[in-house]
Design a protein around this motif. Structure first.
Motif, PDB file in Angstrom:
ATOM      1  N   GLU A 137      -9.667   0.299  -9.757  1.00 36.60           N
ATOM      2  CA  GLU A 137      -9.989   1.352  -8.795  1.00 36.60           C
ATOM      3  C   GLU A 137      -8.896   2.409  -8.678  1.00 36.60           C
ATOM      4  O   GLU A 137      -9.179   3.583  -8.491  1.00 36.60           O
ATOM      5  CB  GLU A 137     -10.242   0.756  -7.406  1.00 36.60           C
ATOM      6  N   LEU A 138      -7.646   1.976  -8.758  1.00 39.04           N
ATOM      7  CA  LEU A 138      -6.541   2.883  -8.462  1.00 39.04           C
ATOM      8  C   LEU A 138      -5.894   3.467  -9.711  1.00 39.04           C
ATOM      9  O   LEU A 138      -5.174   4.455  -9.629  1.00 39.04           O
ATOM     10  CB  LEU A 138      -5.482   2.169  -7.619  1.00 39.04           C
ATOM     11  N   GLU A 185      -8.967   4.857   1.429  1.00 44.23           N
ATOM     12  CA  GLU A 185      -8.395   3.825   2.303  1.00 44.23           C
ATOM     13  C   GLU A 185      -8.286   2.529   1.509  1.00 44.23           C
ATOM     14  O   GLU A 185      -9.255   2.073   0.912  1.00 44.23           O
ATOM     15  CB  GLU A 185      -9.287   3.618   3.528  1.00 44.23           C
ATOM     16  N   LEU A 186      -7.095   1.962   1.482  1.00 36.91           N
ATOM     17  CA  LEU A 186      -6.868   0.746   0.711  1.00 36.91           C
ATOM     18  C   LEU A 186      -6.960  -0.478   1.606  1.00 36.91           C
ATOM     19  O   LEU A 186      -6.543  -0.446   2.762  1.00 36.91           O
ATOM     20  CB  LEU A 186      -5.498   0.791   0.040  1.00 36.91           C
ATOM     21  N   THR A 187      -7.507  -1.555   1.039  1.00 36.91           N
ATOM     22  CA  THR A 187      -7.592  -2.834   1.724  1.00 36.91           C
ATOM     23  C   THR A 187      -7.043  -3.902   0.786  1.00 36.91           C
ATOM     24  O   THR A 187      -6.717  -3.608  -0.370  1.00 36.91           O
ATOM     25  CB  THR A 187      -9.052  -3.195   2.072  1.00 36.91           C
ATOM     26  N   ILE A 246       0.832  -1.210   0.000  1.00 41.09           N
ATOM     27  CA  ILE A 246       0.000   0.000   0.000  1.00 41.09           C
ATOM     28  C   ILE A 246       0.864   1.256   0.000  1.00 41.09           C
ATOM     29  O   ILE A 246       0.615   2.200  -0.759  1.00 41.09           O
ATOM     30  CB  ILE A 246      -0.976  -0.023   1.196  1.00 41.09           C
ATOM     31  N   LYS A 256       0.941   4.015  -3.069  1.00 41.88           N
ATOM     32  CA  LYS A 256       0.665   5.438  -2.867  1.00 41.88           C
ATOM     33  C   LYS A 256       1.800   6.296  -3.421  1.00 41.88           C
ATOM     34  O   LYS A 256       1.561   7.336  -4.024  1.00 41.88           O
ATOM     35  CB  LYS A 256       0.451   5.731  -1.383  1.00 41.88           C
ATOM     36  N   GLN A 265      -8.694  -5.948  -0.710  1.00 43.28           N
ATOM     37  CA  GLN A 265      -9.657  -6.114  -1.794  1.00 43.28           C
ATOM     38  C   GLN A 265      -9.600  -4.977  -2.823  1.00 43.28           C
ATOM     39  O   GLN A 265     -10.260  -5.041  -3.855  1.00 43.28           O
ATOM     40  CB  GLN A 265     -11.088  -6.209  -1.231  1.00 43.28           C
ATOM     41  N   SER A 266      -8.816  -3.934  -2.551  1.00 40.97           N
ATOM     42  CA  SER A 266      -8.725  -2.807  -3.478  1.00 40.97           C
ATOM     43  C   SER A 266      -8.159  -3.285  -4.817  1.00 40.97           C
ATOM     44  O   SER A 266      -7.128  -3.959  -4.862  1.00 40.97           O
ATOM     45  CB  SER A 266      -7.827  -1.710  -2.904  1.00 40.97           C
ATOM     46  N   LYS A 267      -8.861  -2.940  -5.902  1.00 40.29           N
ATOM     47  CA  LYS A 267      -8.457  -3.360  -7.250  1.00 40.29           C
ATOM     48  C   LYS A 267      -7.427  -2.370  -7.799  1.00 40.29           C
ATOM     49  O   LYS A 267      -7.715  -1.188  -7.957  1.00 40.29           O
ATOM     50  CB  LYS A 267      -9.673  -3.452  -8.156  1.00 40.29           C
ATOM     51  N   LEU A 284      -5.302   8.758  -2.237  1.00 36.80           N
ATOM     52  CA  LEU A 284      -6.036   7.518  -2.465  1.00 36.80           C
ATOM     53  C   LEU A 284      -7.043   7.291  -1.342  1.00 36.80           C
ATOM     54  O   LEU A 284      -6.820   7.725  -0.215  1.00 36.80           O
ATOM     55  CB  LEU A 284      -5.067   6.329  -2.503  1.00 36.80           C
ATOM     56  N   THR A 341      -5.627  -7.301  -7.195  1.00 36.98           N
ATOM     57  CA  THR A 341      -5.940  -6.561  -5.964  1.00 36.98           C
ATOM     58  C   THR A 341      -4.678  -6.416  -5.128  1.00 36.98           C
ATOM     59  O   THR A 341      -3.655  -7.065  -5.393  1.00 36.98           O
ATOM     60  CB  THR A 341      -6.995  -7.302  -5.107  1.00 36.98           C
TER      61      THR A 341
END
Length: 90
Positions: free
Chosen positions: A41-42, A31-33, A18, A22, A35-37, A29, A76
Motif C-alpha cells: 500500500e505504501l 490514514e495509517l493503521t 507511522i 511518513k 493493518q496498513s501494508k 499518506l 504491516t
C-alpha cells in the motif's frame, strides 16, 4: 521483587513507526493503521527499509539486531511494531 509495569507502550510505538514511515516516504499518506501494508500500500522499498530502521533506532533509542530482520516484519505497520517491541525487550 516488584513486577515491571513500564514496558514500552504499544500505542506509542505504533505512532513512532507511522511517524518515521511518513518521514521516509515523504509524500502525503492516507490514514495509517496497524493493518496498513508497508510495501503493497505504501510503496516502501529496500532503501527505505534501511532508512526507516535507522530512524526508528534513533527515535526509540534502541538498537536492532539486523541479523534477525525478515521481510515478514515489514508486512504491516502492526508486524513492524511487534518486531520493534520484541527488540526493545517487551
Amino acid at each position: 521483587m516488584p513486577q515491571n509495569t513500564t514496558t514500552p507502550d504499544r500505542a506509542t510505538t505504533v505512532t513512532s513507526v507511522i511517524t518515521e514511515l511518513k518521514a521516509v516516504l515523504d509524500y502525503e499518506l492516507p490514514e495509517l493503521t496497524e493493518q496498513s501494508k508497508i510495501f503493497e500500500e505504501l510503496g516502501l522499498d529496500s532503501t527505505g527499509v534501511f532508512e526507516l530502521m535507522m530512524r526508528l533506532e534513533e527515535a526509540l533509542d534502541i538498537e536492532f539486531d539486523t541479523d534477525s530482520l525478515e521481510m515478514g516484519h515489514f508486512e504491516t505497520v502492526g508486524t513492524l511494531t511487534d518486531f520493534v517491541l520484541g527488540e526493545s525487550g517487551s
